[in-house]
Motif scaffolding. Structure first.
Motif, PDB file in Angstrom:
ATOM      1  N   LEU A 394      43.834  32.298  19.951  1.00 22.81           N
ATOM      2  CA  LEU A 394      43.652  33.795  19.681  1.00 22.81           C
ATOM      3  C   LEU A 394      42.759  34.117  18.570  1.00 22.81           C
ATOM      4  O   LEU A 394      43.298  33.503  17.456  1.00 22.81           O
ATOM      5  N   VAL A 395      41.776  34.923  18.327  1.00 21.16           N
ATOM      6  CA  VAL A 395      41.232  35.398  17.393  1.00 21.16           C
ATOM      7  C   VAL A 395      41.148  36.971  17.226  1.00 21.16           C
ATOM      8  O   VAL A 395      41.147  37.438  18.087  1.00 21.16           O
ATOM      9  N   VAL A 396      41.453  37.423  15.933  1.00 18.28           N
ATOM     10  CA  VAL A 396      41.474  38.925  16.056  1.00 18.28           C
ATOM     11  C   VAL A 396      40.096  39.375  15.620  1.00 18.28           C
ATOM     12  O   VAL A 396      39.217  39.036  14.636  1.00 18.28           O
ATOM     13  N   LYS A 397      39.610  40.343  16.410  1.00 19.80           N
ATOM     14  CA  LYS A 397      38.312  40.690  16.379  1.00 19.80           C
ATOM     15  C   LYS A 397      38.026  42.050  15.498  1.00 19.80           C
ATOM     16  O   LYS A 397      36.832  42.333  15.193  1.00 19.80           O
ATOM     17  N   HIS A 398      39.174  42.882  15.572  1.00 17.82           N
ATOM     18  CA  HIS A 398      39.138  43.999  14.842  1.00 17.82           C
ATOM     19  C   HIS A 398      40.474  44.333  14.146  1.00 17.82           C
ATOM     20  O   HIS A 398      41.516  44.287  15.101  1.00 17.82           O
ATOM     21  N   LEU A 399      40.526  44.507  13.044  1.00 22.69           N
ATOM     22  CA  LEU A 399      41.810  44.981  12.227  1.00 22.69           C
ATOM     23  C   LEU A 399      41.485  45.529  10.923  1.00 22.69           C
ATOM     24  O   LEU A 399      40.524  44.899  10.167  1.00 22.69           O
ATOM     25  N   PRO A 400      42.146  46.517  10.433  1.00 23.36           N
ATOM     26  CA  PRO A 400      41.917  46.995   9.035  1.00 23.36           C
ATOM     27  C   PRO A 400      42.296  45.786   7.971  1.00 23.36           C
ATOM     28  O   PRO A 400      42.989  44.931   8.468  1.00 23.36           O
ATOM     29  N   LEU A 401      41.438  45.856   6.807  1.00 25.03           N
ATOM     30  CA  LEU A 401      41.540  44.759   5.935  1.00 25.03           C
ATOM     31  C   LEU A 401      42.836  44.583   5.426  1.00 25.03           C
ATOM     32  O   LEU A 401      43.300  43.410   5.286  1.00 25.03           O
ATOM     33  N   ALA A 402      43.693  45.555   5.201  1.00 23.35           N
ATOM     34  CA  ALA A 402      45.014  45.470   4.711  1.00 23.35           C
ATOM     35  C   ALA A 402      45.978  44.406   5.676  1.00 23.35           C
ATOM     36  O   ALA A 402      46.647  43.631   5.362  1.00 23.35           O
ATOM     37  N   LEU A 403      45.756  44.557   6.793  1.00 22.12           N
ATOM     38  CA  LEU A 403      46.519  43.767   7.768  1.00 22.12           C
ATOM     39  C   LEU A 403      45.683  42.509   8.053  1.00 22.12           C
ATOM     40  O   LEU A 403      46.409  41.529   8.170  1.00 22.12           O
ATOM     41  N   ARG A 404      44.245  42.493   8.025  1.00 18.08           N
ATOM     42  CA  ARG A 404      43.999  40.804   8.255  1.00 18.08           C
ATOM     43  C   ARG A 404      44.114  40.020   7.011  1.00 18.08           C
ATOM     44  O   ARG A 404      44.208  38.931   7.064  1.00 18.08           O
ATOM     45  N   GLN A 405      44.672  40.688   5.754  1.00 18.34           N
ATOM     46  CA  GLN A 405      45.139  39.962   4.628  1.00 18.34           C
ATOM     47  C   GLN A 405      46.394  39.560   4.893  1.00 18.34           C
ATOM     48  O   GLN A 405      46.870  38.460   4.144  1.00 18.34           O
ATOM     49  N   LYS A 406      47.199  39.905   5.953  1.00 14.89           N
ATOM     50  CA  LYS A 406      48.453  39.591   6.206  1.00 14.89           C
ATOM     51  C   LYS A 406      48.558  38.613   7.551  1.00 14.89           C
ATOM     52  O   LYS A 406      49.548  37.946   7.521  1.00 14.89           O
ATOM     53  N   VAL A 407      47.461  38.382   8.231  1.00 12.35           N
ATOM     54  CA  VAL A 407      47.501  37.618   9.312  1.00 12.35           C
ATOM     55  C   VAL A 407      46.247  36.826   9.433  1.00 12.35           C
ATOM     56  O   VAL A 407      45.415  37.238   8.882  1.00 12.35           O
ATOM     57  N   ASP A 408      46.383  35.639   9.967  1.00  9.71           N
ATOM     58  CA  ASP A 408      45.322  34.543   9.996  1.00  9.71           C
ATOM     59  C   ASP A 408      44.326  35.077  11.292  1.00  9.71           C
ATOM     60  O   ASP A 408      44.795  34.758  12.368  1.00  9.71           O
ATOM     61  N   VAL A 409      43.364  35.533  10.852  1.00 12.28           N
ATOM     62  CA  VAL A 409      42.280  36.025  11.945  1.00 12.28           C
ATOM     63  C   VAL A 409      42.041  34.890  12.887  1.00 12.28           C
ATOM     64  O   VAL A 409      41.799  35.433  13.932  1.00 12.28           O
ATOM     65  N   TRP A 410      41.534  33.583  12.248  1.00 14.86           N
ATOM     66  CA  TRP A 410      41.355  32.820  13.312  1.00 14.86           C
ATOM     67  C   TRP A 410      42.168  31.811  13.534  1.00 14.86           C
ATOM     68  O   TRP A 410      41.994  31.072  14.833  1.00 14.86           O
ATOM     69  N   GLY A 411      43.480  31.601  13.410  1.00 17.91           N
ATOM     70  CA  GLY A 411      44.618  30.765  13.608  1.00 17.91           C
ATOM     71  C   GLY A 411      44.477  29.534  12.966  1.00 17.91           C
ATOM     72  O   GLY A 411      43.825  29.552  11.632  1.00 17.91           O
ATOM     73  N   GLU A 412      45.131  28.453  13.231  1.00 19.22           N
ATOM     74  CA  GLU A 412      45.134  27.522  12.853  1.00 19.22           C
ATOM     75  C   GLU A 412      43.687  26.560  12.690  1.00 19.22           C
ATOM     76  O   GLU A 412      43.050  26.736  13.573  1.00 19.22           O
ATOM     77  N   LYS A 413      43.570  26.006  11.478  1.00 17.86           N
ATOM     78  CA  LYS A 413      42.148  25.185  11.253  1.00 17.86           C
ATOM     79  C   LYS A 413      42.300  24.296  12.393  1.00 17.86           C
ATOM     80  O   LYS A 413      43.029  23.428  12.793  1.00 17.86           O
ATOM     81  N   PRO A 414      40.878  24.171  13.156  1.00 17.74           N
ATOM     82  CA  PRO A 414      40.845  23.075  14.213  1.00 17.74           C
ATOM     83  C   PRO A 414      40.539  21.899  13.506  1.00 17.74           C
ATOM     84  O   PRO A 414      40.542  21.622  12.628  1.00 17.74           O
ATOM     85  N   SER A 415      40.736  20.587  14.389  1.00 19.95           N
ATOM     86  CA  SER A 415      40.774  19.301  13.949  1.00 19.95           C
ATOM     87  C   SER A 415      39.424  18.992  13.434  1.00 19.95           C
ATOM     88  O   SER A 415      39.049  18.257  12.562  1.00 19.95           O
ATOM     89  N   TYR A 416      38.285  19.584  14.003  1.00 13.54           N
ATOM     90  CA  TYR A 416      36.867  19.516  13.475  1.00 13.54           C
ATOM     91  C   TYR A 416      36.479  20.339  12.281  1.00 13.54           C
ATOM     92  O   TYR A 416      35.412  20.598  12.084  1.00 13.54           O
TER      93      TYR A 416
END
Length: 442
Positions: A394-416
């Protein structure tokens, strides 16, 4: 350095380049700049990047602004590099069905030009009248017709890219049959402008279809997941060639069709006889207790024009009581059924409006949320947990900045991730371009 000082310094280097004071703070989506710069040539882009790289200035890159809420943890960079004035067609070879354009060209404007030559770019991004071709490529944006069209990675044959140090590189070429080594285009498509600024893009085209139709199949209550799955499997196993096989949630279907039911949108593009033959096939295998509507030509096009305006537009964002969010979810194609169903369950158990759709042929879902900020953050986490169990992302494609600073937009770092980090460190060691706009805060 305040905007006026920055303006004075940059004007001494680029006296002919249009500049204006930007937003030092306050924009709810962030990703702004204290000084906005509008280059009109590749040379100006080169000089701007050289200046920023040598003086340690951060740069945000913007095209039409529709994706301003996608990634990024910075309210305002030093410079906002706008490509709005760097637009136009460089070369169009009608016979070879290829085109080379500048990145600031609005997508819909480009399609209108190509339609005069009975050709088109086989992409269907959101908000096409505002989105620029550079932004579409940088975000690897696509819509329901990705099932039949493919993605940007399938149509881009060459690019010119300006590296952060001002070096201009060329990837691919301007002809379709151009294969030699690693396809460098794929490195920049979807990288969110964190590796370089696209200054030119060459694409292969496809003819405008002679005819187009859209079949809407709405399902009544019952064992919906099994009924929809078996119907879709029959379509996928047949000789049909739909350009879209998109499932709409009841809330989204109500908005677009007036029917609050799970609805399957099946589109066909071909010569008229072929389209009608495929329509007849779908009619023969239509499940019981379903309602079918067929939209032809202009009606189908009107539906899609409305469809591409469903989600939030970063250019038109305004402060209001309701927070808006957009999510991109990737799963195994038939698991789209589970994602759409789960989004509906989350809506029913929260004070939110959730509209969702997903491609049963390619596995990508788009989920749009409206409501209170805390409810949206909770829903994002619930959906991410659910999707992770399915082996998706799951990737967050749109969200106000204040909330992007509270949630991981891209999710966990991939193995690569170490590979991505290594590429970024090599190309942009000073990290001046679109800081923290990509996976893992790159």
């Amino acid at each position: 350095m305040v905007a006026t000082e920055l303006l004075t310094e940059l004007k001494s280097i680029l006296p002919e380049t249009q500049m204006e004071a930007g937003e030092s703070e306050g924009h709810p989506l962030g990703n702004g700049g204290r000084l906005i710069v509008y280059p009109k040539s590749e040379e100006e882009i080169v000089n701007i990047l050289k200046y920023a790289n040598q003086s340690g200035k951060k740069i945000s890159v913007i095209g039409g602004g529709t994706k301003r809420g996608f990634g990024g943890l910075t309210e305002s960079a030093d410079l906002l590099l706008s490509l709005a004035n760097y637009k136009g067609i460089v070369e169009h070879t009608v016979g070879d069905m290829t085109i080379t354009v500048k990145p600031g060209t609005p997508f819909q404007e480009l399609q209108a030009y190509l339609a005069e030559h009975h050709q088109k770019i086989s992409l269907d991004p959101a908000w096409p009248e505002y989105a620029t071709i550079g932004g579409v490529i940088a975000a690897n944006d696509s819509g329901p017709k990705r099932f039949g069209y493919g993605s940007a990675r399938d149509i881009v044959i060459g690019m010119r890219v300006v590296y952060p140090n001002g070096t201009v590189i060329r990837t691919g070429g301007k002809v379709v049959k151009n294969v030699a080594g690693y396809d460098m285009n794929k490195l920049f498509i979807g990288s969110m402008g964190t590796l370089g600024v696209i200054s030119e893009v060459s694409m292969k085209l496809r003819p405008l279809p002679k005819y187009e139709s859209l079949i809407l199949v709405s399902f009544e209550e019952g064992n919906l997941e099994e009924e929809i799955r078996s119907f879709v499997v029959r379509i996928l196993d047949s000789m049909l060639e739909p350009t879209s096989l998109e499932l709409l949630s009841p809330s989204l279907s109500e908005r677009l069709t007036g029917q609050k039911r799970y609805t399957l949108a099946i589109s066909f593009e071909d010569v008229e006889s072929s389209v009608h033959y495929q329509e007849d096939f779908v009619k023969r295998i239509q499940p019981s207790k379903t309602k079918m509507t067929i939209l032809q030509q202009k009606e189908a096009q009107s539906f899609w024009n409305q469809f591409y305006k469903i989600g939030p537009n970063g250019l038109q964002h305004t402060e209001n009581k309701e927070t808006q969010a957009a999510l991109k979810i990737g799963v195994i194609n038939l698991d789209v059924l589970k994602v759409i169903k789960e989004s509906q369950l989350i809506q029913d158990s929260n004070n939110l409006l959730i509209e969702a759709h997903g491609g049963l042929g390619h596995g990508l879902c788009q989920v749009y949320l409206k409501g209170a900020s805390e409810d949206i953050l909770s829903a994002i986490q619930d959906l991410r947990d659910f999707v992770t169990q399915l082996g998706g992302y799951l990737v967050v494609k749109h969200l106000p900045l204040a909330l992007r600073q509270k949630v991981d937009v891209w999710g966990e770092k991939p193995s690569y991730f170490f590979l991505l980090e290594g590429i970024k460190s090599k190309i942009d060691p000073n990290r001046i371009l679109n800081h923290k706009r990509f996976v893992g805060g790159i």
